[in-house]
Design a protein around this motif. Structure first.
Motif, PDB file in Angstrom:
ATOM      1  N   VAL A   1     -47.816 -50.501  30.623  1.00 24.70           N
ATOM      2  CA  VAL A   1     -48.055 -49.167  31.174  1.00 24.70           C
ATOM      3  C   VAL A   1     -48.839 -49.322  32.478  1.00 24.70           C
ATOM      4  CG1 VAL A   1     -49.233 -46.960  30.822  1.00 24.70           C
ATOM      5  CG2 VAL A   1     -48.019 -48.014  28.924  1.00 24.70           C
TER       6      VAL A   1
ATOM      7  N   VAL B   1     -50.059 -51.586  23.616  1.00 26.05           N
ATOM      8  CA  VAL B   1     -50.029 -51.169  25.024  1.00 26.05           C
ATOM      9  C   VAL B   1     -50.734 -52.212  25.877  1.00 26.05           C
ATOM     10  CG1 VAL B   1     -50.950 -49.478  26.661  1.00 26.05           C
ATOM     11  CG2 VAL B   1     -49.867 -48.696  24.547  1.00 26.05           C
TER      12      VAL B   1
ATOM     13  N   ASP C   1     -52.025 -52.357  29.490  1.00 25.47           N
ATOM     14  CA  ASP C   1     -52.315 -51.473  30.621  1.00 25.47           C
ATOM     15  C   ASP C   1     -52.567 -52.321  31.870  1.00 25.47           C
ATOM     16  OD1 ASP C   1     -53.358 -49.709  32.469  1.00 25.47           O
ATOM     17  OD2 ASP C   1     -54.763 -48.761  31.084  1.00 25.47           O
TER      18      ASP C   1
ATOM     19  N   GLY D   1     -44.761 -40.764  24.510  1.00 25.11           N
ATOM     20  CA  GLY D   1     -45.091 -42.118  24.056  1.00 25.11           C
ATOM     21  C   GLY D   1     -44.560 -42.387  22.657  1.00 25.11           C
TER      22      GLY D   1
ATOM     23  N   THR E   1     -55.968 -54.549  28.427  1.00 28.78           N
ATOM     24  CA  THR E   1     -55.643 -54.522  29.861  1.00 28.78           C
ATOM     25  C   THR E   1     -55.052 -55.878  30.240  1.00 28.78           C
ATOM     26  OG1 THR E   1     -57.878 -55.234  30.417  1.00 28.78           O
ATOM     27  CG2 THR E   1     -57.457 -52.859  30.413  1.00 28.78           C
TER      28      THR E   1
ATOM     29  N   MET F   1     -49.360 -46.076  20.932  1.00 27.95           N
ATOM     30  CA  MET F   1     -50.121 -46.803  19.897  1.00 27.95           C
ATOM     31  C   MET F   1     -50.014 -46.108  18.539  1.00 27.95           C
ATOM     32  SD  MET F   1     -53.473 -48.241  21.923  1.00 27.95           S
ATOM     33  CE  MET F   1     -53.987 -46.669  22.587  1.00 27.95           C
TER      34      MET F   1
ATOM     35  N   SER G   1     -50.395 -43.614  26.420  1.00 22.52           N
ATOM     36  CA  SER G   1     -50.793 -44.830  25.678  1.00 22.52           C
ATOM     37  C   SER G   1     -51.173 -44.492  24.241  1.00 22.52           C
ATOM     38  CB  SER G   1     -51.963 -45.517  26.392  1.00 22.52           C
ATOM     39  OG  SER G   1     -51.583 -45.909  27.702  1.00 22.52           O
ATOM     40  N   SER G   2     -51.871 -43.367  24.052  1.00 25.96           N
ATOM     41  CA  SER G   2     -52.246 -42.941  22.691  1.00 25.96           C
ATOM     42  C   SER G   2     -51.007 -42.716  21.840  1.00 25.96           C
ATOM     43  CB  SER G   2     -53.055 -41.639  22.743  1.00 25.96           C
ATOM     44  OG  SER G   2     -54.271 -41.845  23.386  1.00 25.96           O
TER      45      SER G   2
ATOM     46  N   THR H   1     -51.641 -41.091  31.689  1.00 25.79           N
ATOM     47  CA  THR H   1     -51.437 -42.461  31.187  1.00 25.79           C
ATOM     48  C   THR H   1     -52.190 -42.685  29.883  1.00 25.79           C
ATOM     49  OG1 THR H   1     -51.199 -43.224  33.462  1.00 25.79           O
ATOM     50  CG2 THR H   1     -51.623 -44.908  31.798  1.00 25.79           C
ATOM     51  N   GLU H   2     -53.400 -42.163  29.810  1.00 25.07           N
ATOM     52  CA  GLU H   2     -54.201 -42.317  28.587  1.00 25.07           C
ATOM     53  C   GLU H   2     -53.512 -41.637  27.400  1.00 25.07           C
ATOM     54  OE1 GLU H   2     -58.695 -41.271  27.000  1.00 25.07           O
ATOM     55  OE2 GLU H   2     -58.314 -41.230  29.159  1.00 25.07           O
TER      56      GLU H   2
ATOM     57  N   TYR I   1     -54.557 -51.925  22.091  1.00 26.77           N
ATOM     58  CA  TYR I   1     -54.647 -51.632  23.532  1.00 26.77           C
ATOM     59  C   TYR I   1     -55.338 -52.794  24.217  1.00 26.77           C
ATOM     60  CZ  TYR I   1     -56.353 -49.626  27.908  1.00 26.77           C
ATOM     61  OH  TYR I   1     -56.627 -49.399  29.240  1.00 26.77           O
TER      62      TYR I   1
END
Length: 451
Positions: free
Chosen positions: A42, A68, A70, A28, A144, A62, A58-59, A54-55, A142
């Motif tokens: 993502v 991100v 999601d 990432g 969604t 960021m 994403s971290s 995925t987590e 982050y």
């Protein structure tokens, strides 16, 4: 650090030794360092390891300063769609497609969902992973993002809903993610769906979702016959490829699907350019010309086809490996648009799928792709070229070796990933000739391999 999960077009490897959250976090960071992306889509597939990877990914995004978005559990094409539709800087799909269930991977794109592969950034991302990272002055945010409704609206835009009639369709998601989209589309269509292996399940209780394997086709074929369905559709795990069965449960070679889709699409657009791969071509050339289009040959592989489609502003591109690309879908591949177009064709024509396909198989019988393990592929291909180019009408090297005669042709190419040579043979309305030439070439390859 083991970076063997980096391949030519994407990332794929066993979890946790080749791909794990620690590496995903660094990937990432490296993605942002190399691409400069500020806003990244993502998404992830149904594999059990996908949420954790995925987590971590994403971290890393960021920490490097990227926001991100999601989109959750989805198919690869939804990442492509969301990246282009919402004008993002890039997108990453966590998926290993049809690989074994203990594997995972990533597919990456840049702006406008342009593919990131080894020749335009993927190797740089791999090399950057090994260097130290500092956190960005400002962490990325982050959030969604719900894309299913916009994506389904887009899919429905490819067909004339008014021309659709009730019919029964078998759909086999292989316990991958395709079932979720079918459930959404179902509300807008007059079709009755017979759902096989429908629920997403990363344990893959019915085997890895890969309909190219003959043993994985039986469930779809049997359901088509049992329910008297008009056709059957099966997808791989991240549903960027779809496979068709006619009303008799017969599996249809991807080559003939390319011709059918090119024809259906050109009827709608009133012409345009179609990109195809060089393995089998005559059926596609014939149908595209008859529909007022222009066929253009490209090297096999999604990065090559997508680039050629952009260069030519082509409306559709197809590979016999069941990848189908659409200009209005950011030149990306979709496993949902093709079956909608073919269902529409069945409704409009009143013909069965077998009758549409049989005429094409008769006109251009083909061997299907035959793989042979060869010790020295370049030597064998060079010897075949020397022998068969004598008296040939044309010899081409767009992708491997293509040799054409008046009544038959063949393509012989090396695999990018294994010591395998792939052969495809076709003829003009002469199945016996096609079969004889296929056998002759295979014997010649075996003889050359022993020497």
């Amino acid at each position: 650090m083991d970076l063997s999960c980096f391949k030519a077009y994407d990332l794929r490897g066993r979890v946790p030794d080749q791909l794990n959250p620690t590496l995903a976090e660094k990937i990432g960071r490296a993605y942002v360092a190399i691409t400069g992306a500020k806003k990244v889509i993502v998404g992830y597939d149904i594999r059990l390891s996908s949420p954790e990877i995925t987590e971590a990914l994403s971290s890393g995004l960021m920490a490097a300063g990227a926001d991100v978005y999601d989109i959750g559990l989805c198919g690869t094409e939804q990442v492509y769609f969301a990246t282009s539709h919402y004008g993002m800087d890039g997108g990453i799909m966590v998926t290993a497609s049809h690989n074994p269930k203990d594997h995972n991977g990533m597919k990456m794109v840049g702006p406008e969902s342009r593919p990131i592969s080894s020749d335009n950034g993927l190797n740089d991302i791999r090399d950057r992973v090994l260097e130290p990272f500092a956190n960005a002055p400002e962490q990325g945010r982050y959030e969604t993002l719900e894309v299913m409704s916009a994506y389904v609206d887009h899919l429905l835009g490819y067909i004339d809903a008014g021309s659709l009639k009730p019919m029964t369709i078998v759909c086999n998601a292989g316990n991958g993610g395709a079932g979720l989209v079918i459930d959404e589309l179902e509300q807008h269509l007059p079709f009755e769906f017979v759902k096989v292996h429908h629920q997403p399940d990363g344990h893959f209780p019915n085997g890895v979702p890969n309909p190219i394997l003959p043993e994985n086709r039986t469930a779809t074929a049997d359901a088509v016959i049992e329910h008297g369905a008009a056709m059957g559709i099966a997808w791989d795990g991240d549903y960027d490829r779809c496979f068709f069965f006619d009303e008799n449960g017969r599996f249809i070679e991807g080559y003939y699907v390319v011709g059918l889709l090119a024809d259906q699409f050109l009827r709608k657009t009133g012409g345009g350019k179609v990109i195809h791969d060089p393995r089998l071509t005559w059926n596609t050339l014939d149908l595209v010309k008859a529909a007022g289009g222009k066929a253009i040959e490209s090297k096999t592989g999604h990065a090559f086809i997508k680039q050629r489609m952009r260069d030519e502003d082509a409306v559709y591109g197809g590979e016999m490996s069941a990848h189908h690309y659409f200009r209005d879908f950011a030149y990306c591949d979709s496993g949902m648009i093709p079956w909608l177009l073919i269902a529409e064709r069945l409704c409009q024509s009143g013909q069965t799928l077998s009758s549409l396909i049989d005429a094409r198989i008769e006109a251009y019988p083909a061997s299907g792709e035959i793989n042979r393990t060869i010790n020295d592929p370049p030597k064998v291909i060079a010897a075949i070229e020397a022998k068969y180019s004598v008296g040939a009408k044309s010899v081409s090297f767009v992708d491997g070796l293509s040799v054409e005669f008046d009544n038959w042709r063949f393509n012989l190419r090396m695999s990018n990933t294994e010591p395998v040579v792939r052969l495809n043979v076709e003829s003009r309305a002469d199945k016996a000739l096609m079969e004889a030439k296929t056998e002759e070439l295979l014997q010649e390859m075996d003889r050359l391999n022993k020497n």
